[in-house]
Design a protein around this motif. Structure first.
Motif, PDB file in Angstrom:
ATOM      1  N   UNK A 123       0.852  -1.184   0.000  1.00 18.86           N
ATOM      2  CA  UNK A 123       0.000   0.000   0.000  1.00 18.86           C
ATOM      3  C   UNK A 123       0.885   1.229   0.000  1.00 18.86           C
ATOM      4  N   UNK A 124       0.708   2.084  -1.009  1.00 18.46           N
ATOM      5  CA  UNK A 124       1.513   3.284  -1.149  1.00 18.46           C
ATOM      6  C   UNK A 124       0.699   4.496  -0.727  1.00 18.46           C
ATOM      7  N   UNK A 125       1.351   5.435  -0.052  1.00 23.71           N
ATOM      8  CA  UNK A 125       0.684   6.658   0.361  1.00 23.71           C
ATOM      9  C   UNK A 125       0.826   7.739  -0.679  1.00 23.71           C
ATOM     10  N   UNK A 126      -0.288   8.267  -1.166  1.00 22.49           N
ATOM     11  CA  UNK A 126      -0.271   9.345  -2.140  1.00 22.49           C
ATOM     12  C   UNK A 126      -0.592  10.677  -1.487  1.00 22.49           C
ATOM     13  N   UNK A 127      -0.632  11.752  -2.296  1.00 20.09           N
ATOM     14  CA  UNK A 127      -0.930  13.081  -1.767  1.00 20.09           C
ATOM     15  C   UNK A 127      -2.380  13.181  -1.304  1.00 20.09           C
ATOM     16  N   UNK A 128      -3.282  12.518  -2.020  1.00 19.43           N
ATOM     17  CA  UNK A 128      -4.694  12.614  -1.670  1.00 19.43           C
ATOM     18  C   UNK A 128      -5.227  11.334  -1.051  1.00 19.43           C
ATOM     19  N   UNK A 129      -4.717  10.181  -1.508  1.00 16.43           N
ATOM     20  CA  UNK A 129      -5.192   8.918  -0.953  1.00 16.43           C
ATOM     21  C   UNK A 129      -4.165   7.834  -1.239  1.00 16.43           C
ATOM     22  N   UNK A 130      -4.270   6.750  -0.509  1.00 15.98           N
ATOM     23  CA  UNK A 130      -3.356   5.627  -0.708  1.00 15.98           C
ATOM     24  C   UNK A 130      -3.789   4.814  -1.926  1.00 15.98           C
ATOM     25  N   UNK A 131      -2.832   4.110  -2.511  1.00 12.37           N
ATOM     26  CA  UNK A 131      -3.140   3.267  -3.660  1.00 12.37           C
ATOM     27  C   UNK A 131      -2.311   1.986  -3.571  1.00 12.37           C
ATOM     28  N   UNK A 132      -2.726   0.981  -4.337  1.00  8.85           N
ATOM     29  CA  UNK A 132      -2.097  -0.334  -4.299  1.00  8.85           C
ATOM     30  C   UNK A 132      -1.086  -0.474  -5.425  1.00  8.85           C
ATOM     31  N   UNK A 133       0.002  -1.198  -5.142  1.00  8.83           N
ATOM     32  CA  UNK A 133       0.983  -1.551  -6.161  1.00  8.83           C
ATOM     33  C   UNK A 133       1.321  -3.023  -6.032  1.00  8.83           C
ATOM     34  N   UNK A 134       1.598  -3.653  -7.182  1.00  8.06           N
ATOM     35  CA  UNK A 134       1.822  -5.092  -7.233  1.00  8.06           C
ATOM     36  C   UNK A 134       3.127  -5.373  -7.976  1.00  8.06           C
ATOM     37  N   UNK A 135       3.722  -6.529  -7.709  1.00  7.71           N
ATOM     38  CA  UNK A 135       4.956  -6.922  -8.379  1.00  7.71           C
ATOM     39  C   UNK A 135       5.079  -8.435  -8.334  1.00  7.71           C
ATOM     40  N   UNK A 190       0.053  -1.262 -11.340  1.00  2.00           N
ATOM     41  CA  UNK A 190      -1.014  -0.636 -10.556  1.00  2.00           C
ATOM     42  C   UNK A 190      -2.230  -1.541 -10.400  1.00  2.00           C
ATOM     43  N   UNK A 191      -2.267  -2.656 -11.133  1.00  2.00           N
ATOM     44  CA  UNK A 191      -3.395  -3.581 -11.010  1.00  2.00           C
ATOM     45  C   UNK A 191      -2.882  -5.003 -10.854  1.00  2.00           C
ATOM     46  N   UNK A 192      -3.679  -5.835 -10.221  1.00  2.00           N
ATOM     47  CA  UNK A 192      -3.316  -7.236 -10.051  1.00  2.00           C
ATOM     48  C   UNK A 192      -3.271  -7.944 -11.395  1.00  2.00           C
ATOM     49  N   UNK A 193      -4.185  -7.585 -12.300  1.00  2.00           N
ATOM     50  CA  UNK A 193      -4.216  -8.213 -13.625  1.00  2.00           C
ATOM     51  C   UNK A 193      -2.942  -7.919 -14.406  1.00  2.00           C
ATOM     52  N   UNK A 194      -2.420  -6.706 -14.285  1.00  2.00           N
ATOM     53  CA  UNK A 194      -1.183  -6.358 -14.983  1.00  2.00           C
ATOM     54  C   UNK A 194      -0.003  -7.152 -14.437  1.00  2.00           C
ATOM     55  N   UNK A 195       0.020  -7.390 -13.133  1.00  2.00           N
ATOM     56  CA  UNK A 195       1.087  -8.204 -12.546  1.00  2.00           C
ATOM     57  C   UNK A 195       1.000  -9.636 -13.064  1.00  2.00           C
ATOM     58  N   UNK A 196      -0.203 -10.177 -13.134  1.00  2.00           N
ATOM     59  CA  UNK A 196      -0.371 -11.530 -13.678  1.00  2.00           C
ATOM     60  C   UNK A 196       0.077 -11.599 -15.136  1.00  2.00           C
ATOM     61  N   UNK A 197      -0.268 -10.572 -15.926  1.00  2.00           N
ATOM     62  CA  UNK A 197       0.122 -10.558 -17.340  1.00  2.00           C
ATOM     63  C   UNK A 197       1.639 -10.497 -17.479  1.00  2.00           C
TER      64      UNK A 197
END
Length: 370
Positions: A180-192, A215-222
Motif C-alpha cells: 500500500x503506497x501513500x499518495x498526496x490525496x489517498x493511498x493506492x495499491x501496487x503489485x509486483x 497498478x493492477x493485479x491483472x497487470x502483474x499476472x500478465x
C-alpha cells in the motif's frame, strides 16, 4: 535502526527476513505450469530476448532518478541543519555569558542546537541509506531467465556471493507481491512479481523482484505470464517487447527516461517547454547515481550458458531495432535514435543479429515448412 541489505534498492520486504510469509503471498502464489491469466504482456523491462535467454531489468531501474533526487535534497537538508547546529552551538563563544543571560538567549541556543542535531541525524540517515544501496554499487541489476539451464540468474551486488541462482521449478516460491503506497490525496495499491527463498521452517531467507511494479493485479499476472510462457514455451508466441533498455546508458538516454513520465497528451509541446527544467534536473540526478556505479559483470560460465545463437530469428533487439524507445511499426524514434541505430547496426550484424526483414523471412519459411 535496522537497514535493508544492500541488494535491495526498494526496501519494502526486508522486514520479512526470518519471518513466515503472510496470507497475501500464500494466497497469490504463482505456478510455472498453470497459466495465471490469458494475456501475456511486457511493460518495457527487456535488455534482450532470444531462444536461450531473456534478460530483464531490476524493478528499480526506471526510478533511479528518484533516488538521486532524494539524495540531493537530503544532502542539502543535512548540510543546512548542520550549519544551523553550529550557528546556535557557537553562540556562547560569540557573546559573553552575561550578555546571553541578559538577552535571554540560552533557551534559544539550547532549542536551536537540539533541533539542529535531531534534524542533522534525521536527514543524514535519509541521505545515507539510499546512497548505501544505490550509489557506488551497480549501474543495473539484471536478471536472466535461461531456458536451456532452467535457471534464473540475478545480479544483486558486486560483492562475492552477489549473484543469485534460482532453479525454474514448481518447488520455488513465486508470488504476486502487494504493498500500500501513500499518495498526496489517498493511498493506492501496487503489485509486483517476487521470488522468495525460504528455509526449512518456511521463513524468508531472501527475495527479489522480477520486472516492474504495476497498478493492477491483472497487470502483474500478465507480466508474470510473459516470463512463464517464455521459460515454458519459448519466445515464438510472445508479443514483441515494448522497448529495449540500453546496457550502457548515456545522459540523454537517461533524460528521455525521465522525460517520458512527464510529457504526454495533446499539449505535449507546451508540457515539453514547461517541464523541461524539471526533467533535466531529474536526468542529472539519475546520471549522478549511475556515474558513481560500475557495470555488472557476469561470471564466464553464466555468460557462456546465456550466449545467444547467431542468426536466431527470435533474437532481439534486431540489428535495426531502436534502443530505449518502442520499436516496430508504431515507433516514433528521434533523430538521435535513428543515428544510434545506424551506428550500432554494423556491430550487431557482426555479432550475429538479423535485421527485422531477415528474421521475418526466416520465420515465414519455417511456418511454411511446418
Amino acid at each position: 535502526m535496522k537497514f535493508p541489505t544492500i541488494d535491495e534498492r526498494t526496501p519494502f520486504y526486508f522486514r520479512q527476513t526470518g519471518k513466515p510469509l503472510g496470507k497475501w503471498e500464500l494466497d497469490h502464489r504463482l505456478s510455472i505450469i498453470r497459466p495465471a491469466i490469458e494475456e501475456a504482456m511486457e511493460y518495457g523491462n527487456v535488455y534482450r530476448i532470444d531462444s536461450t535467454c531473456l534478460e530483464i531489468t531490476d524493478e528499480s531501474q526506471a526510478r533511479m532518478q528518484n533516488v538521486g533526487m532524494l539524495w540531493i535534497i537530503c544532502s542539502f537538508a543535512t548540510i543546512f541543519m548542520l550549519l544551523g547546529t553550529v550557528f546556535f552551538a557557537s553562540a556562547p563563544f560569540r557573546e559573553a555569558a552575561e550578555v546571553m543571560a541578559r538577552k535571554g538567549n540560552w533557551a534559544g541556543v539550547i532549542l536551536g542546537a537540539t533541533v539542529g542535531i535531531m534534524g542533522t541525524g534525521f536527514f543524514g540517515l535519509l541521505t545515507f541509506d539510499p546512497m548505501r544501496r544505490n550509489m557506488f554499487t551497480l549501474k543495473r541489476r539484471p536478471i536472466r531467465l535461461n531456458r536451456k539451464t532452467r535457471r534464473i540468474y540475478a545480479i544483486r551486488t558486486k560483492e562475492p556471493g552477489g549473484i543469485w541462482e534460482v532453479p525454474w521449478s514448481e518447488d520455488e516460491f513465486f508470488c504476486v507481491g502487494h504493498r500500500r503506497m501513500g499518495g498526496l490525496s489517498r493511498a493506492y495499491d501496487m503489485y509486483d512479481i517476487r521470488h522468495y527463498q525460504l528455509d526449512g521452517d518456511g521463513n524468508v531467507v531472501r527475495a527479489f523482484v522480477l520486472g516492474q511494479f504495476t497498478l493492477t493485479l491483472e497487470a502483474a499476472y500478465a507480466q508474470w505470464e510473459y516470463y512463464r510462457r517464455y521459460m515454458q514455451d519459448g519466445p515464438s508466441k510472445l508479443p514483441e517487447p515494448y522497448r529495449f533498455w540500453a546496457p550502457r546508458e548515456t545522459f540523454w538516454e537517461g533524460y528521455k527516461i525521465c522525460r517520458g513520465g512527464k510529457f504526454s497528451g495533446a499539449f505535449w509541446a507546451l508540457s515539453d517547454f514547461i517541464f523541461f527544467p524539471f526533467a533535466l534536473l531529474d536526468a542529472f540526478a539519475r546520471w549522478l547515481v549511475l556515474a558513481t556505479c560500475s557495470d555488472p559483470v557476469w561470471p564466464p560460465e553464466i555468460e557462456a550458458a546465456c550466449k545467444p545463437t547467431p542468426y536466431d530469428p527470435y533474437a532481439r533487439p534486431y540489428a535495426d531495432d531502436y534502443i530505449g524507445v518502442p520499436s516496430g511499426p508504431d515507433a516514433k524514434p528521434s533523430r538521435e535514435d535513428l543515428k544510434r541505430m545506424w551506428e550500432q547496426e554494423p556491430r550487431r550484424r557482426r555479432e550475429g543479429a538479423l535485421i527485422r526483414a531477415e528474421a521475418e523471412a526466416l520465420l515465414h519459411q519455417d511456418s511454411i515448412g511446418a
